[in-house]
Design an enzyme around this catalytic site. Structure first.
Site, PDB file in Angstrom:
ATOM      1  N   ASP A 286       0.869  -1.171   0.000  1.00  0.00           N
ATOM      2  CA  ASP A 286       0.000   0.000   0.000  1.00  0.00           C
ATOM      3  C   ASP A 286       0.909   1.225   0.000  1.00  0.00           C
ATOM      4  OD1 ASP A 286      -2.104   1.749   0.045  1.00  0.00           O
ATOM      5  OD2 ASP A 286      -3.187   0.738   1.656  1.00  0.00           O
TER       6      ASP A 286
HETATM    7  C1  BGC Z   1      -5.145   3.086  -0.012  1.00  0.00           C
HETATM    8  C2  BGC Z   1      -5.184   2.077  -1.136  1.00  0.00           C
HETATM    9  C3  BGC Z   1      -5.054   2.786  -2.455  1.00  0.00           C
HETATM   10  C4  BGC Z   1      -3.767   3.589  -2.453  1.00  0.00           C
HETATM   11  C5  BGC Z   1      -3.518   4.325  -3.746  1.00  0.00           C
HETATM   12  C6  BGC Z   1      -3.972   4.024  -0.107  1.00  0.00           C
HETATM   13  O1  BGC Z   1      -4.106   5.069   0.779  1.00  0.00           O
HETATM   14  O2  BGC Z   1      -5.138   2.423   1.229  1.00  0.00           O
HETATM   15  O3  BGC Z   1      -6.380   1.351  -1.083  1.00  0.00           O
HETATM   16  O4  BGC Z   1      -5.095   1.865  -3.510  1.00  0.00           O
HETATM   17  O5  BGC Z   1      -3.836   4.544  -1.412  1.00  0.00           O
HETATM   18  O6  BGC Z   1      -4.392   5.358  -3.933  1.00  0.00           O
END
Ligand code: BGC
Length: 741
Positions: A286
């Protein structure tokens, strides 16, 4: 930017010629003969192709593939050259024809957080919870395919969609991005969405692996749950989704599990995911979830949104660690192999995106169907619904129903077709507070309701003052109150109340007019102190851009409300395993344990074990017709197969979702959903259905033997219309069974 250039070239060359140009060599590099690129032979299997290509790379190129940038203009980051502008970007390697990874969120549509791509819209589906409420795997496939296709037509080849955390707490801010509290329902629905997306040659990313089940302290908490319970709950939801959908990527979560960060958790990544489940794709982090180079050794294959980490760990530090022999060179090759393998398997080389116009009208029909099938009719006193078309005076109250429908906040935010109709800033402290807004879009429920009864007098009252709303309700034949609970990433609701005085509003309106219909747009279960006075209650979740129309379709009986609850609606917080959210009130960065003491007895299971009655049970949802079940046959032996008849005994066509539960397992396990069937029946029609139980749900995970097992035993099952409305009961003898993880 590549996107703009692609568009220009597409216009000049024609789409097919551009596809061929992008598929074969890098545009800038001289094209070696096909024989020099044996990995481009689609007849070879993806592993072989990845091996051939990986051998050609330099270490610098390998390092370039294992980290990516955040590609959105937020928190000081800039959109990197070559990126379309989205969540993430990993540059390609033109010399070898490796395409860049253009990564976009997420599960409800192609997101466009903060409108970073000015004016770019996408079809906004209802929340994942609504899709789950349909209990219709085919719908989930269609939704995943629709998003994948739009992503591809916009130039993306990786979708960060496939949110599949188990819903353990109705207050969690991202429940709307997840399916359910049940591992089977979650796994099946997520698996189908992943398949749909990947059939469009876009990698799907199942996330957030694992136990990222709440937003409070998501960077700080460590989930505590024993292995057997972990395998039978959150991990089972991922296991089933991965088996069924074969996602190209898995995104590890922010939180820790058993004290170790999910993105460097050897147990989760190496032992379970890649070992037990034989997962061949890549693990991406993530955004901001990597804490050390050592994550590479623990099983992380790619660092995403690297600017959000304190260092670009998988850049120079990883290169140095490989040179020093701290991370084996072989491991770096394996990381790259996994990425390339998924790219080949899903078709990123053979079918690269060809940006072109999107048929939003056609995709809108998917959004409409999803909303219709996902809306749950929770209560309907004296058949108040469906409303007759002869109704004369209607008061539509509150919830910004004059503007559009509500959507959830954070990275999955889609800008719907038609654009933002109303934006209400929520506010808050930096860094994220200033970005937080409630976004209303799509068809406005008020207009949709009016259009169904053009002869009636239909008025909208904003609902800010209960007294004015009650006065309007008193003057109307029917009052329809819209009540919203906006939730989003980075925060949980502190309790299950409807915020901003909406409970008082509903109570006042219902007291003024017994024909009050409450339409909820919420991120999950809420308390309903006014329930006894409300005439009818519809849970519309965040219903997507066609939600206004779908709500009107259901209100006026143009469709049967198709949804059944994929989560329990508890009476109040006292029925939750953690009446107060773990970590609330702690300083921002204080670590804490999220004690998942309920284990695998999540939601309806835990309540059944304790003999507690929820407000609305898992699986509950009313139809405008009636169904009866009969003719139960239960067959045991080497598996469990249950068949029965479903009969529509009412006067109109309708949708039913009979559910099969284990009511007493081999080890005396309490309630478990074993399967279901979704049927659409004409008035008077009978259908014979067969449900085959998922075998792992009949077993328990034996951590010593490292196997799912159950002895020869007698199990009891029931068929019902919800987890508490069990109508047919039977039993069968099962042979002993052992299932490899
Ligand atoms: C989220 C993810 C997301 C990523 C990219 C993160 O803050 O937890 O689910 O895909 O950001 O935007």
């Amino acid at each position: 930017m590549a996107f703009a250039i692609n568009r220009l070239l597409a216009a000049l060359l024609g789409a097919a010629a551009l596809a061929a140009a992008l598929a074969a060599p890098g545009l800038a590099a001289a094209a070696p003969a096909a024989a020099q690129r044996p990995w481009m032979d689609p007849a070879l299997d993806p592993d072989r192709r990845a091996t051939l290509l990986e051998h050609e790379l330099t270490d610098d190129e390998r390092i370039a593939l294992v980290h990516g940038d955040m590609a959105m203009p937020i928190l000081g980051a800039k959109i990197p050259a070559g990126a379309i502008g989205s969540a993430g970007y990993v540059p390609g390697i033109p010399r070898l024809g490796i395409p860049a990874l253009q990564e976009t969120d997420a599960s409800l549509g192609v997101s466009n957080l903060l409108e970073m791509r000015r004016g770019d819209v996408a079809t906004a589906l209802p929340s994942t919870l609504a899709i789950a409420a349909s209990f219709d795997p085919a719908l989930s496939y269609a939704a995943g395919a629709m998003i994948g296709r739009e992503a591809w037509l916009k130039g993306f080849n990786v979708l960060l969609g496939g949110g599949n955390n188990l819903i353990r707490d109705p207050r969690s801010g991202r429940n709307f991005e997840y399916y359910s509290e049940d591992p089977l329902l979650s796994g099946v629905m997520a698996g189908e969405a992943i398949r749909g997306t990947q059939d469009q040659h876009v990698v799907s990313t199942v996330k957030h692996y694992a136990f990222g089940d709440q937003e409070t302290g998501r960077m700080q908490f460590s989930a505590r749950i024993g292995e057997a319970a972990a395998r039978a709950s959150d991990l089972l939801a991922f296991e089933i989704a991965i088996e069924r959908g074969r996602p190209g990527a898995v995104m590890c979560a922010y939180n820790r599990y058993a004290g170790v960060h999910a993105c460097e958790n050897e147990f989760l990544l190496q032992r379970v995911l890649k070992g037990d489940w034989g997962y061949p794709g890549w693990v991406m982090s993530d955004w901001g979830a990597v804490h050390a180079v050592a994550a590479a050794k623990a099983g992380l294959d790619q660092e995403s949104g690297a600017q959000r980490d304190p260092k670009i760990w998988f850049g120079d530090p990883l290169a140095a660690a490989v040179r020093a022999g701290e991370v084996p060179r072989q491991r770096l090759s394996e990381m790259v192999h996994r990425i390339l393998r998924s790219m080949f398997a899903v078709g990123l080389f053979d079918h690269p995106p060809v940006p072109a116009a999107i048929d939003y009208a056609a995709d809108g029909t998917v959004a409409r169907r999803a909303a219709q099938q996902g809306i749950v009719l929770l209560a309907n006193r004296d058949g108040l619904l469906p409303l007759p078309k002869t109704v004369r005076r209607v008061a539509v109250i509150g919830g910004h129903a004059d503007a559009g429908v509500l959507s959830g906040g954070g990275s999955s935010q889609v800008i719907p077709v038609g654009g933002v109709k109303r934006l209400v800033p929520v506010g808050g402290e930096p860094p994220f507070g200033p970005y937080m807004s409630m976004i209303f879009g799509g068809a406005a429920p008020y207009a949709a309701i009016k259009s169904r009864v053009p002869q009636a007098s239909v008025h909208y009252i904003n609902g800010r003052y209960p007294k004015s709303a009650a006065d309007a309700a008193r003057r109307a034949d029917v009052a329809i109150v819209f009540a919203n609970q906006w939730l989003g990433e980075e925060g949980d609701a502190p309790d299950m109340s409807l915020p901003e005085g909406q409970d008082e509003l509903i109570a006042a309106v219902a007291a003024a007019n017994p024909h009050t219909i409450v339409v909820l747009q919420t991120g999950g279960a809420v308390r309903m102190p006014w329930l006894a006075r409300a005439g009818a209650v519809l849970e519309a979740w965040y219903p997507g851009q066609q939600g206004g129309e779908a709500i009107a379709d259901v209100l006026f009986g143009e469709v049967d409300p198709g949804g059944r609850l994929p989560v329990t609606f508890p009476v109040d917080e006292a029925q939750l395993p953690r009446p107060v959210i773990a970590g609330s009130g702690l300083a921002g960065d204080a670590p804490f344990d999220l004690d998942l003491g309920e284990g695998a007895e999540v939601g309806y299971r835990g309540l059944a074990a304790r003999g507690a009655a929820p407000r609305f049970a898992f699986g509950h949802g009313l139809s405008y017709t009636r169904f009866e079940y009969g003719g139960l046959r239960v067959e045991g032996g080497g598996g469990l197969s249950v068949s029965f008849d479903v009969r529509n005994t009412g006067a109109r066509a309708g949708v039913d979702v009979p559910q099969l539960y284990l009511t007493r397992g081999c080890a005396g396990e309490p309630l478990r959903l074993l399967g279901w069937s979704r049927v659409e029946l004409a008035a008077g029609e009978t259908r014979h259905v067969t449900v085959v139980a998922e075998p792992r749900l009949l077993a328990a995970f034996d951590t010593l033997q490292h196997r799912w097992r159950h002895p020869a035993c007698r199990v009891e099952v029931a068929v019902g219309a919800s987890s508490v409305d069990l109508r047919l009961r039977g039993a069968a003898a099962l042979d002993a069974a052992t299932i490899a993880p």
